[in-house]
Scaffold this motif. Structure first.
Motif, PDB file in Angstrom:
ATOM      1  N   VAL A 165      40.734  60.129  91.406  1.00  0.00           N
ATOM      2  CA  VAL A 165      40.667  59.205  90.387  1.00  0.00           C
ATOM      3  C   VAL A 165      40.205  57.666  90.874  1.00  0.00           C
ATOM      4  N   ALA A 166      39.076  57.208  90.362  1.00  0.00           N
ATOM      5  CA  ALA A 166      38.443  56.069  90.833  1.00  0.00           C
ATOM      6  C   ALA A 166      38.347  54.987  89.824  1.00  0.00           C
ATOM      7  N   THR A 167      38.330  53.672  89.883  1.00  0.00           N
ATOM      8  CA  THR A 167      38.210  52.600  89.189  1.00  0.00           C
ATOM      9  C   THR A 167      36.765  52.394  88.956  1.00  0.00           C
ATOM     10  N   ILE A 168      36.217  52.340  87.844  1.00  0.00           N
ATOM     11  CA  ILE A 168      34.836  51.797  87.532  1.00  0.00           C
ATOM     12  C   ILE A 168      34.458  50.522  88.009  1.00  0.00           C
ATOM     13  N   GLN A 169      33.752  50.475  89.112  1.00  0.00           N
ATOM     14  CA  GLN A 169      33.432  49.091  89.557  1.00  0.00           C
ATOM     15  C   GLN A 169      32.297  48.434  89.078  1.00  0.00           C
ATOM     16  N   GLY A 227      36.313  48.335  85.274  1.00  0.00           N
ATOM     17  CA  GLY A 227      37.560  47.950  85.814  1.00  0.00           C
ATOM     18  C   GLY A 227      38.715  48.719  85.392  1.00  0.00           C
ATOM     19  N   LYS A 228      38.344  49.909  84.625  1.00  0.00           N
ATOM     20  CA  LYS A 228      39.411  50.988  84.173  1.00  0.00           C
ATOM     21  C   LYS A 228      38.999  52.089  84.855  1.00  0.00           C
ATOM     22  N   PRO A 229      40.042  52.980  85.043  1.00  0.00           N
ATOM     23  CA  PRO A 229      40.173  54.297  86.031  1.00  0.00           C
ATOM     24  C   PRO A 229      39.450  55.361  85.183  1.00  0.00           C
ATOM     25  N   MET A 230      38.805  56.465  86.072  1.00  0.00           N
ATOM     26  CA  MET A 230      38.145  57.638  85.431  1.00  0.00           C
ATOM     27  C   MET A 230      38.423  58.687  86.294  1.00  0.00           C
ATOM     28  N   ALA A 231      38.915  59.895  85.800  1.00  0.00           N
ATOM     29  CA  ALA A 231      39.329  60.727  86.595  1.00  0.00           C
ATOM     30  C   ALA A 231      38.249  62.220  86.750  1.00  0.00           C
ATOM     31  N   LYS A 235      47.358  67.255  87.831  1.00  0.00           N
ATOM     32  CA  LYS A 235      47.908  66.666  89.083  1.00  0.00           C
ATOM     33  C   LYS A 235      46.974  66.619  90.034  1.00  0.00           C
ATOM     34  N   GLU A 236      47.189  65.982  91.072  1.00  0.00           N
ATOM     35  CA  GLU A 236      46.004  66.094  92.158  1.00  0.00           C
ATOM     36  C   GLU A 236      46.306  67.169  92.942  1.00  0.00           C
ATOM     37  N   ARG A 237      45.820  67.508  94.076  1.00  0.00           N
ATOM     38  CA  ARG A 237      46.087  68.650  94.917  1.00  0.00           C
ATOM     39  C   ARG A 237      47.455  68.354  95.884  1.00  0.00           C
ATOM     40  N   ASP A 238      47.700  67.128  96.083  1.00  0.00           N
ATOM     41  CA  ASP A 238      48.994  66.661  96.807  1.00  0.00           C
ATOM     42  C   ASP A 238      50.086  66.644  95.750  1.00  0.00           C
ATOM     43  N   GLY A 239      49.849  67.248  94.551  1.00  0.00           N
ATOM     44  CA  GLY A 239      51.006  67.081  93.617  1.00  0.00           C
ATOM     45  C   GLY A 239      51.226  65.847  92.839  1.00  0.00           C
ATOM     46  N   ARG A 240      50.269  64.754  93.006  1.00  0.00           N
ATOM     47  CA  ARG A 240      50.674  63.558  92.146  1.00  0.00           C
ATOM     48  C   ARG A 240      50.057  63.579  90.790  1.00  0.00           C
ATOM     49  N   PRO A 241      50.872  63.388  89.839  1.00  0.00           N
ATOM     50  CA  PRO A 241      50.201  63.561  88.505  1.00  0.00           C
ATOM     51  C   PRO A 241      49.784  62.376  87.846  1.00  0.00           C
ATOM     52  N   HIS A 242      48.863  62.534  86.985  1.00  0.00           N
ATOM     53  CA  HIS A 242      48.194  61.615  86.249  1.00  0.00           C
ATOM     54  C   HIS A 242      47.970  61.943  84.849  1.00  0.00           C
ATOM     55  N   VAL A 243      47.873  61.088  83.872  1.00  0.00           N
ATOM     56  CA  VAL A 243      47.805  60.984  82.416  1.00  0.00           C
ATOM     57  C   VAL A 243      46.364  60.656  82.324  1.00  0.00           C
ATOM     58  N   ILE A 244      45.653  61.843  81.786  1.00  0.00           N
ATOM     59  CA  ILE A 244      44.265  61.643  81.225  1.00  0.00           C
ATOM     60  C   ILE A 244      43.846  62.084  79.718  1.00  0.00           C
ATOM     61  N   THR A 281      33.522  74.099  88.156  1.00  0.00           N
ATOM     62  CA  THR A 281      32.786  72.967  87.535  1.00  0.00           C
ATOM     63  C   THR A 281      33.349  71.625  87.447  1.00  0.00           C
ATOM     64  N   LEU A 282      32.943  70.635  87.040  1.00  0.00           N
ATOM     65  CA  LEU A 282      33.585  69.358  87.037  1.00  0.00           C
ATOM     66  C   LEU A 282      33.792  68.800  85.555  1.00  0.00           C
ATOM     67  N   GLU A 283      34.814  68.027  85.145  1.00  0.00           N
ATOM     68  CA  GLU A 283      34.693  67.183  83.693  1.00  0.00           C
ATOM     69  C   GLU A 283      35.093  65.931  84.287  1.00  0.00           C
ATOM     70  N   PHE A 284      34.661  64.951  83.772  1.00  0.00           N
ATOM     71  CA  PHE A 284      35.075  63.579  83.914  1.00  0.00           C
ATOM     72  C   PHE A 284      35.589  63.084  82.622  1.00  0.00           C
ATOM     73  N   HIS A 285      36.814  62.563  82.662  1.00  0.00           N
ATOM     74  CA  HIS A 285      37.999  62.100  81.856  1.00  0.00           C
ATOM     75  C   HIS A 285      38.134  60.820  82.008  1.00  0.00           C
ATOM     76  N   PRO A 286      38.402  59.836  80.928  1.00  0.00           N
ATOM     77  CA  PRO A 286      39.160  58.573  80.954  1.00  0.00           C
ATOM     78  C   PRO A 286      40.605  58.742  81.277  1.00  0.00           C
ATOM     79  N   VAL A 287      40.938  57.999  81.918  1.00  0.00           N
ATOM     80  CA  VAL A 287      42.528  57.844  82.482  1.00  0.00           C
ATOM     81  C   VAL A 287      43.422  57.195  81.267  1.00  0.00           C
ATOM     82  N   ASP A 288      44.558  57.810  80.794  1.00  0.00           N
ATOM     83  CA  ASP A 288      45.381  57.122  79.770  1.00  0.00           C
ATOM     84  C   ASP A 288      46.332  55.957  80.724  1.00  0.00           C
ATOM     85  N   SER A 289      45.855  54.863  80.781  1.00  0.00           N
ATOM     86  CA  SER A 289      46.749  53.851  81.510  1.00  0.00           C
ATOM     87  C   SER A 289      47.934  53.292  80.786  1.00  0.00           C
ATOM     88  N   GLU A 290      47.999  53.657  79.010  1.00  0.00           N
ATOM     89  CA  GLU A 290      48.898  53.035  78.437  1.00  0.00           C
ATOM     90  C   GLU A 290      50.173  53.807  78.425  1.00  0.00           C
TER      91      GLU A 290
END
Length: 620
Positions: A399-403, A366-370, A310-319, A282-291
């Motif tokens: 992770v995409a920026t909401i346009q 203008g903010k990112p969403m994961a 983390k993404e599949r390539d190992g890159r971490p994100h704070v959400i 399943t999927l979940e959509f979360h706000p990204v913690d940019s701060e």
């Protein structure tokens, strides 16, 4: 006049005989091994597809009986099961992921019979061949999910009422949550608001080290309802997934408190079925913690409201832990390629999900969403209770920026290839399983074994019928011949009725039920004929003996059949699979045998001997 039927009774009997023969007739024509080709979403079956299928069959030196395009599906009729398996393999490889090639048996019923609704008996897995799965729902995970949902719901409800709290977390009991407040007054205010709108929960407040704590736990009834809902929702989702596989006449039903039986007739290669049925994604959509700085987060310094994935390539994100939307709101998902040729999945939401997404994206341009991708996979290890451990894997798909403000339709990217996008779209369309499931039993029945079962079942029925027919003929003479006629008609009626009833399936135990009915059908005639003999010995006239033989034996016949019918109903109510198949044929057999042995034989006897006063002796 004794032993005389009015004309309307004979006409009624004739009509029933004709209807039974008509709807039993399709079984004489048999079925052709066939392949049913349908398109998954994003693809279409058209004339070009039909031409390609015919070319592939010609190249494989396979001569089909016919290839027809109807209602967006191609049906290929073949001459043998061997050609069927080869053709499915060839077609499946060449057409690719956009199409589903399902093994099937296509009725060879003439058009004029199909026009009046005639169709052959639907055969069970043990007669047709296919695969049987017994799947177990992980109820511990279902309860854990409900507990997580409680945390989110209670946090949202308190914030909506602006009731301040120090924290909310899951309790160690795994059936509740713990809320902490700064004062008894605030705690009481929270209880007054939460308790009426959350029936089924137990509220318990206590002071713990100068903190005011409220424990909310599920009641026994709520816990039971949670588990039942998990099973029922998984049942519905599995049915959707089976439909996506394109299998003809599948069976999906519950067994016990936490198990589901899935039978897929005609399926021999189980890899694809296991992949789709057992997957829990399943999927979940979360706000990204940019701060929050990612380096601080990796060493554990991050707010309690955020988490690192983390993404599949190992890159971490704070959400952020708060969820914008879950996969439960997805009503459609289609795989495709974007403008750069990369795999993507186009998502469509229901109205509630569209409203949530619209509100969030409107305020966060203008903010990112994961997009968080979640799946459950068996580890191969066993728990203390003997069940297989399930590992929960979570990774960020993109992770995409909401346009701009999004609505009910949008897309997700970041997938490896088109095949992964196709499978993810299929799972999201069919729905995310409420709780993980694992296959605890798997059986594959080949077409040849199914044919052998049919042959053996028919042999048993023929031998049983022959033995009964010979006994009745030699022991009761002309009356025995009448009983034999009614017995054969009884079998025709059973086959005709089961062919007409939607959803009725003949299984190997069902054939056993028909064989049993053969003996029960003549049992009623034995009672009637013996009673007629007794009346003749008592000195009564032939006409009186026949009349009282049928009249006086009726109550005994009814009592015996009603008690058997009650047993069959109980078997159908509590049984599963083969037991239900046996119960269905037994119930139908009881009804038809009473009709033929009482009404049918009486009509023949009345037509031959009724109203005649010159009869001095009966052949009985």
């Amino acid at each position: 006049m004794l032993n005389k039927y009015p004309m309307w009774k004979y006409l009624l009997l004739g009509a029933i005989v004709l209807i039974s023969l008509l709807y039993a007739a399709p079984n004489l024509y048999g079925e052709d091994p066939a392949i049913q080709i349908s398109a998954t979403r994003g693809a279409t079956v058209e004339l070009a597809t039909l031409d390609k299928v015919e070319t592939l069959l010609s190249e494989a030196n396979i001569s089909p009986k016919s290839t027809v395009l109807e209602n967006g599906q191609i049906l290929v009729r073949l001459t043998s099961s061997e050609d069927q398996l080869i053709a499915r393999e060839v077609i499946g490889e060449e057409l690719g992921d956009g199409f589903v090639s399902a093994l099937n048996l296509a009725p060879a019923t003439p058009d004029w019979l199909e026009a009046i609704g005639g169709a052959p008996l639907k055969l069970g897995l043990d007669l047709r061949g296919g695969v049987h799965f017994l799947m177990e729902v992980d109820m511990d995970e279902a309860v854990a999910k409900a507990q997580e949902q409680m945390v989110q719901d209670f946090r949202a409800e308190l914030r909506e009422q602006k009731i301040r709290f120090r924290g909310i977390r899951k309790a160690n009991t795994e059936t509740g949550i713990i809320l902490r407040f700064t004062s008894q007054e605030v705690l009481d205010k929270a209880v007054d608001y939460l308790k009426p709108i959350n029936p089924g929960y137990l509220f318990d407040d206590a002071q713990d080290n100068s903190e005011f704590v409220l424990t909310v736990a599920m009641s026994d009834e709520k816990l039971k309802a949670t588990k039942e809902d998990a099973l029922q929702q998984n049942l519905g989702i599995l049915r959707n997934r089976v439909n996506e596989l394109g299998v003809a006449e599948p069976l999906v039903q519950r067994q016990g408190a936490d198990r589901i039986v899935v039978e897929l007739p005609g399926v021999q290669d189980t890899a694809r079925a296991k992949e789709i049925l057992g997957a829990t994604a399943t999927l979940e959509f979360h706000p990204v913690d940019s701060e929050t700085d990612i380096n601080d987060a990796l060493v554990g310094r991050l707010p309690s409201s955020s988490i690192v994935y983390k993404e599949r390539d190992g890159r971490p994100h704070v959400i952020k832990k708060s969820i914008i939307l879950t996969g439960n709101h997805i009503v459609d998902a289609q795989s495709s390629l974007d403008e750069y040729g990369r795999a993507q999945v186009n998502i469509s939401l229901d109205s509630q999900g569209g409203s949530k997404m619209s509100r969030f994206t409107k305020d966060n341009i203008g903010k990112p969403m994961a997009t968080l991708f979640i799946e459950y996979l068996p580890t191969g290890k066993k728990k203390a209770n003997g069940k297989t451990e399930i590992e929960k894997r979570e990774e960020i798909a993109n992770v995409a920026t909401i346009q701009a403000q999004l609505g009910r339709s949008f897309r997700i990217t970041g997938l490896d290839n088109a095949a992964e996008a196709h499978n993810l779209a299929l799972l999201l369309r069919a729905g995310a399983l409420i709780a993980p499931i694992q296959i605890v039993e798997e059986r594959t029945i080949g077409p040849s074994l199914g044919k052998q079962n049919i042959d053996n079942g028919i042999k048993a029925m023929v031998y049983g019928l022959l033995a009964v027919v010979l006994f009745m003929f030699f022991y009761y003479r002309k009356f025995g011949a009448i009983a034999n006629t009614a017995l054969i008609f009884n079998i025709v009626m059973i086959v005709g009725l089961m062919s007409m009833i939607p959803g009725a399936t003949l299984t190997l135990p069902g054939i056993a039920g028909i064989v049993l009915t053969v003996g029960m059908a003549v049992d009623a005639n034995v009672l009637i004929f013996e009673r007629i003999r007794e009346e003749i010995k008592a000195g009564k006239s032939i006409q009186r003996a026949i009349n009282e033989g049928y009249s006086n034996a009726f109550s005994t016949i009814a009592d015996a059949n009603i008690t058997t019918l009650i047993t069959a109903i109980i078997l159908f109510a509590v049984g599963t699979g083969p037991i239900k198949g046996f119960a269905v044929t037994l119930m139908i057999g009881i009804a038809t045998s009473m009709f033929t042995s009482i009404f049918g034989t009486r009509a023949i006897v009345n037509a031959i001997w009724g109203g005649r006063n010159d009869i001095k002796k009966l052949s009985i």
